[in-house]
Design a protein around this motif. Structure first.
Motif, mmCIF file in Angstrom:
data_model
loop_
_atom_site.group_PDB
_atom_site.id
_atom_site.type_symbol
_atom_site.label_atom_id
_atom_site.label_comp_id
_atom_site.label_asym_id
_atom_site.label_seq_id
_atom_site.Cartn_x
_atom_site.Cartn_y
_atom_site.Cartn_z
ATOM 1 N N ILE A 56 37.145 38.300 59.345
ATOM 2 C CA ILE A 56 37.362 37.901 58.400
ATOM 3 C C ILE A 56 36.379 38.118 57.325
ATOM 4 O O ILE A 56 36.625 38.039 55.406
ATOM 5 C CB ILE A 56 38.231 36.395 58.871
ATOM 6 N N LYS A 57 35.232 38.418 57.647
ATOM 7 C CA LYS A 57 33.894 38.760 57.130
ATOM 8 C C LYS A 57 33.965 39.628 56.098
ATOM 9 O O LYS A 57 33.638 40.053 54.988
ATOM 10 C CB LYS A 57 32.244 38.100 57.705
ATOM 11 N N LYS A 58 34.642 40.820 56.747
ATOM 12 C CA LYS A 58 34.787 42.276 56.472
ATOM 13 C C LYS A 58 36.321 42.063 55.470
ATOM 14 O O LYS A 58 35.808 42.903 54.154
ATOM 15 C CB LYS A 58 35.243 42.839 57.206
ATOM 16 N N TRP A 59 37.309 41.565 55.149
ATOM 17 C CA TRP A 59 37.980 40.992 54.650
ATOM 18 C C TRP A 59 37.299 40.318 53.191
ATOM 19 O O TRP A 59 37.729 41.193 52.185
ATOM 20 C CB TRP A 59 39.208 40.509 54.740
ATOM 21 N N ALA A 60 36.962 39.199 53.440
ATOM 22 C CA ALA A 60 36.243 38.789 52.301
ATOM 23 C C ALA A 60 35.420 39.666 51.495
ATOM 24 O O ALA A 60 35.242 39.890 50.442
ATOM 25 C CB ALA A 60 35.499 37.807 52.611
ATOM 26 N N GLU A 61 35.117 40.499 52.202
ATOM 27 C CA GLU A 61 33.701 40.993 51.943
ATOM 28 C C GLU A 61 34.362 42.059 50.702
ATOM 29 O O GLU A 61 34.085 42.564 49.769
ATOM 30 C CB GLU A 61 32.860 41.953 52.122
ATOM 31 N N LYS A 86 49.354 47.707 44.356
ATOM 32 C CA LYS A 86 48.151 47.505 46.240
ATOM 33 C C LYS A 86 47.959 45.838 45.803
ATOM 34 O O LYS A 86 47.673 45.303 46.706
ATOM 35 C CB LYS A 86 47.036 48.338 45.971
ATOM 36 N N LEU A 87 48.248 45.279 44.468
ATOM 37 C CA LEU A 87 47.713 44.262 44.141
ATOM 38 C C LEU A 87 49.156 43.558 44.667
ATOM 39 O O LEU A 87 49.030 42.230 44.721
ATOM 40 C CB LEU A 87 48.070 43.416 42.640
ATOM 41 N N MET A 88 50.691 44.039 44.055
ATOM 42 C CA MET A 88 51.912 43.107 45.022
ATOM 43 C C MET A 88 51.231 43.758 46.147
ATOM 44 O O MET A 88 51.975 42.116 46.730
ATOM 45 C CB MET A 88 52.799 44.053 44.147
ATOM 46 N N LYS A 89 51.031 44.272 46.995
ATOM 47 C CA LYS A 89 51.170 44.526 48.180
ATOM 48 C C LYS A 89 50.049 43.642 49.695
ATOM 49 O O LYS A 89 50.581 42.784 50.039
ATOM 50 C CB LYS A 89 51.005 45.730 48.810
ATOM 51 N N ARG A 90 48.522 43.226 48.673
ATOM 52 C CA ARG A 90 47.764 42.043 48.859
ATOM 53 C C ARG A 90 48.559 40.663 48.750
ATOM 54 O O ARG A 90 48.611 40.632 50.275
ATOM 55 C CB ARG A 90 46.591 42.380 48.460
ATOM 56 N N LEU A 91 48.762 39.943 47.965
ATOM 57 C CA LEU A 91 49.049 38.994 47.830
ATOM 58 C C LEU A 91 50.412 38.997 48.663
ATOM 59 O O LEU A 91 50.626 37.314 49.163
ATOM 60 C CB LEU A 91 49.070 39.156 46.313
ATOM 61 N N ASN A 92 51.365 39.904 48.638
ATOM 62 C CA ASN A 92 52.685 39.747 49.381
ATOM 63 C C ASN A 92 52.389 40.010 51.018
ATOM 64 O O ASN A 92 53.278 39.426 51.414
ATOM 65 C CB ASN A 92 54.169 40.715 48.615
ATOM 66 N N THR A 93 51.822 40.544 50.852
ATOM 67 C CA THR A 93 51.588 41.223 52.427
ATOM 68 C C THR A 93 50.445 40.870 53.006
ATOM 69 O O THR A 93 49.938 39.879 54.244
ATOM 70 C CB THR A 93 52.341 42.788 53.374
ATOM 71 N N GLU A 94 49.537 41.197 52.693
ATOM 72 C CA GLU A 94 47.703 41.647 53.301
ATOM 73 C C GLU A 94 47.019 40.064 53.475
ATOM 74 O O GLU A 94 46.608 39.601 54.654
ATOM 75 C CB GLU A 94 46.790 42.311 52.823
ATOM 76 N N TRP A 95 47.047 39.136 52.896
ATOM 77 C CA TRP A 95 46.922 37.799 52.479
ATOM 78 C C TRP A 95 48.103 36.503 53.580
ATOM 79 O O TRP A 95 47.654 35.986 54.008
ATOM 80 C CB TRP A 95 47.293 36.951 51.700
ATOM 81 N N SER A 96 49.258 37.561 53.908
ATOM 82 C CA SER A 96 50.008 36.578 54.941
ATOM 83 C C SER A 96 49.106 37.198 56.272
ATOM 84 O O SER A 96 48.920 35.750 57.465
ATOM 85 C CB SER A 96 50.996 36.467 54.721
ATOM 86 N N GLU A 97 49.161 38.301 56.228
ATOM 87 C CA GLU A 97 48.329 38.611 57.321
ATOM 88 C C GLU A 97 47.010 38.073 57.440
ATOM 89 O O GLU A 97 46.265 37.763 59.196
ATOM 90 C CB GLU A 97 47.755 40.238 57.174
ATOM 91 N N LEU A 98 46.107 37.646 57.145
ATOM 92 C CA LEU A 98 44.580 37.560 57.240
ATOM 93 C C LEU A 98 44.921 35.777 57.500
ATOM 94 O O LEU A 98 44.383 35.181 58.145
ATOM 95 C CB LEU A 98 44.245 37.087 55.772
ATOM 96 N N GLU A 99 45.808 35.494 56.561
ATOM 97 C CA GLU A 99 45.991 33.754 57.510
ATOM 98 C C GLU A 99 46.678 33.513 58.721
ATOM 99 O O GLU A 99 46.113 32.657 59.335
ATOM 100 C CB GLU A 99 47.654 33.173 56.248
ATOM 101 N N ASN A 100 47.823 34.727 58.839
ATOM 102 C CA ASN A 100 47.641 34.378 60.552
ATOM 103 C C ASN A 100 46.047 34.935 61.234
ATOM 104 O O ASN A 100 46.162 33.772 62.368
ATOM 105 C CB ASN A 100 49.001 35.741 60.965
ATOM 106 N N LEU A 101 45.760 35.595 61.005
ATOM 107 C CA LEU A 101 44.148 35.850 61.705
ATOM 108 C C LEU A 101 43.762 34.615 62.088
ATOM 109 O O LEU A 101 42.976 34.277 62.756
ATOM 110 C CB LEU A 101 43.307 37.196 60.961
#
Length: 534
Positions: A56-61, A86-101
């Protein structure tokens, strides 16, 4: 009645369920391994949580660097088609993955292990039993609370300290037993450690609440009033303390008036009346027992001591002991107590312990009213019974007892193995059945217990002596030795001087095994005499 209303707010612990770990040090060692396993599981959980936080820390940095650049020129940043994608991809997919983590529960393994192990945990009775054991050791060995709290006990290898919370818990256990003497001692110790600056979740108000009540119950009204005022200085709104203050002042005023009117009469009585007390040399059995446990009050005179000897014993020319006789030592003269040295090997001891450990259960005593076996507070240990046919070592030990005593073991009880718990003890008792217990061994059909053979299967760092209060004798545990005495005279009458006790184990682990030999089969081995006391 007034006092009861005032103090009813102090809570008592829930009722207890069943006897457990505290009655056997041997079984308590299993708890050490259980706790070690849980600590390993806990560390695995912590590592998993740390790995998760590191991701999570690496994501945040990474996102911090990215958003810092993007916010300086938002239009220019998203004007680049790759950045826009990449902005569309991050907010649609990657932030969901972070939420799951973030939501991922890393505690499943630890909680599962804890749930499985919890069924083997001590319960309330174990905790209270261990607390009572500390109080018992305190009394038996004349230990003050500060000595126990600092862990300054003889022979200790692993020093340990009691916190304010621990002292407070001991005081509460004593309180629930209406033992206000020990309540006062341990609440004062808790208060002393708080005054010395120890940081604790227990506050002085809680300690003073119990302490003032314990002091009042012991009749020291002046001190109870003083402690209550001290409590109110810390918490002026304390409802119970305010009520108690008024009650104490009312009682003191009432007593003052009563004492004033009768002071002259009481003064005369004090000077003219003398209470007739016990003889100077009289000591209640409990006091004798505790003194002997401390190594005090032993009644062996130098003249009698000179008549005690060590010798080699061949079991009346028994072939097994002619070339390698047993080492025999007189421990006491009346009753005659003999110690056999190096009579059981370390290897044999370990086999006997291994056979007994899975079967250990709370030791019981005969209830004279019901005639049934029941547990008792005055016997704190666990025991198991071993038969000669189940292992050649047990059979060999049985035959060794027969060869050295000259008594038939075929009518004896099975070998009983005992392991004592925290402060483990067995208070003064007889091994033989008295005349008021004619049916004690009726089911066995082998008569009374004619003699006792007791193996010591461990050294004890402090405490744990076998004492005979009637005659002032103390026999100390020594691994590999055994003691033997007759419970009955040759006439069949009971020898009341054999009343004995197992002192509380102060430090260490006490293992013993004993063989009770019965009358049947001894008719020609130990013939009856004409005199009752021979």
């Amino acid at each position: 009645m007034i006092w009861y209303i005032l103090v009813v707010g102090i809570l008592l612990p829930e009722s207890l369920a069943h006897p457990g770990f505290f009655t056997s040090i041997g079984q308590m060692t299993d708890l050490i391994h259980t706790e070690k396993d849980l600590v390993t599981s806990l560390k695995d959980y912590i590592k998993a949580e740390e790995d998760k936080l590191e991701q999570i820390k690496k994501w945040a940095e990474k996102l911090d660097r990215l958003t810092s650049t993007a916010t300086k020129d938002p239009e220019g940043f998203v004007g680049h088609p790759v950045n826009a994608f990449k902005l569309m991809k991050r907010l649609n997919t990657e932030w969901s993955e972070l939420e799951n983590l973030v939501l991922k529960d890393m505690s499943d393994g630890f909680i599962s292990n804890l749930t499985i192990q919890r069924q083997y945990f001590p319960n309330d009775e174990d905790q209270v039993g261990a607390a009572k054991a500390l109080l018992r050791l305190q009394d038996t060995y004349n230990l003050d609370t500060d000595t126990i709290s600092k862990g300054d006990l003889p022979g200790v290898k692993h020093k340990s300290f009691l916190t304010v919370e621990d002292c407070f818990e001991l005081g509460k256990v004593a309180y629930t037993e209406a033992d206000y003497y020990h309540t006062e001692l341990w609440m004062e110790q808790a208060l002393r450690q708080l005054d010395e600056g120890e940081v604790s979740t227990i506050d002085k108000v809680s300690v003073l609440d119990y302490l003032s009540y314990a002091v009042y119950q012991q009749g020291d009204l002046d001190k109870a009033l003083l402690l209550t005022k001290k409590l109110l200085e810390l918490d002026p709104e304390h409802q119970r303390a305010n009520g108690n203050l008024k009650y104490f002042e009312y009682i003191m005023a009432k007593d003052k008036d009563a004492n004033k009117s009768s002071s002259d009469d009481q003064s005369d009585q004090k000077t003219t009346l003398k209470k007739k007390g016990a003889a100077v040399d009289y000591l209640p059995e409990r006091q004798k027992y505790e003194m002997l446990c401390r190594g005090e009050g032993i009644k062996m005179t130098p003249r009698r001591q000179k008549k005690l000897f060590c010798r080699y014993h061949d079991g009346n020319r028994n072939p097994k002991f002619i070339l390698a006789p047993a080492k025999q030592e007189d421990e006491w003269d009346k009753p005659r107590i003999i110690r056999f040295h190096d009579i059981i090997s370390d290897a044999e001891i370990e086999i006997v312990k291994d056979l007994a450990k899975p079967r250990l259960s709370r030791a019981t005593v005969h209830d004279p009213e019901t005639g049934k076996l029941t547990t008792a507070q005055y016997r704190v240990s666990k025991s198991a019974w071993l038969s000669g046919y189940e292992n050649p070592v047990v059979s060999r030990i049985n035959m060794r007892i027969q060869d050295l005593t000259g008594l038939d073991v075929s009518t004896a009880e099975e070998l009983q193995v005992a392991n004592y718990g925290v402060g483990g003890q067995y208070e003064p008792h007889f091994d033989f059945a008295r005349k008021d217990e004619p049916d004690a061994f009726k089911e066995l059909g082998t008569g009374n217990r004619i003699a006792t053979w007791l193996f010591y299967m461990s050294d004890v760092l402090a405490g744990g002596a076998t004492v005979f209060p009637e005659v002032g004798a103390s026999v100390w545990p020594k691994k590999g030795t055994a003691v033997f005495w007759y419970n009955l005279f040759a006439s069949g009458e009971g020898d009341y001087s054999t009343r004995h006790a197992a002192c509380p184990v102060l430090v260490g682990n006490k293992w013993v095994s004993n063989k009770w030999l019965h009358e049947r089969g001894q008719e020609f081995r130990r013939p009856c005499t004409l005199s009752e006391l021979e």
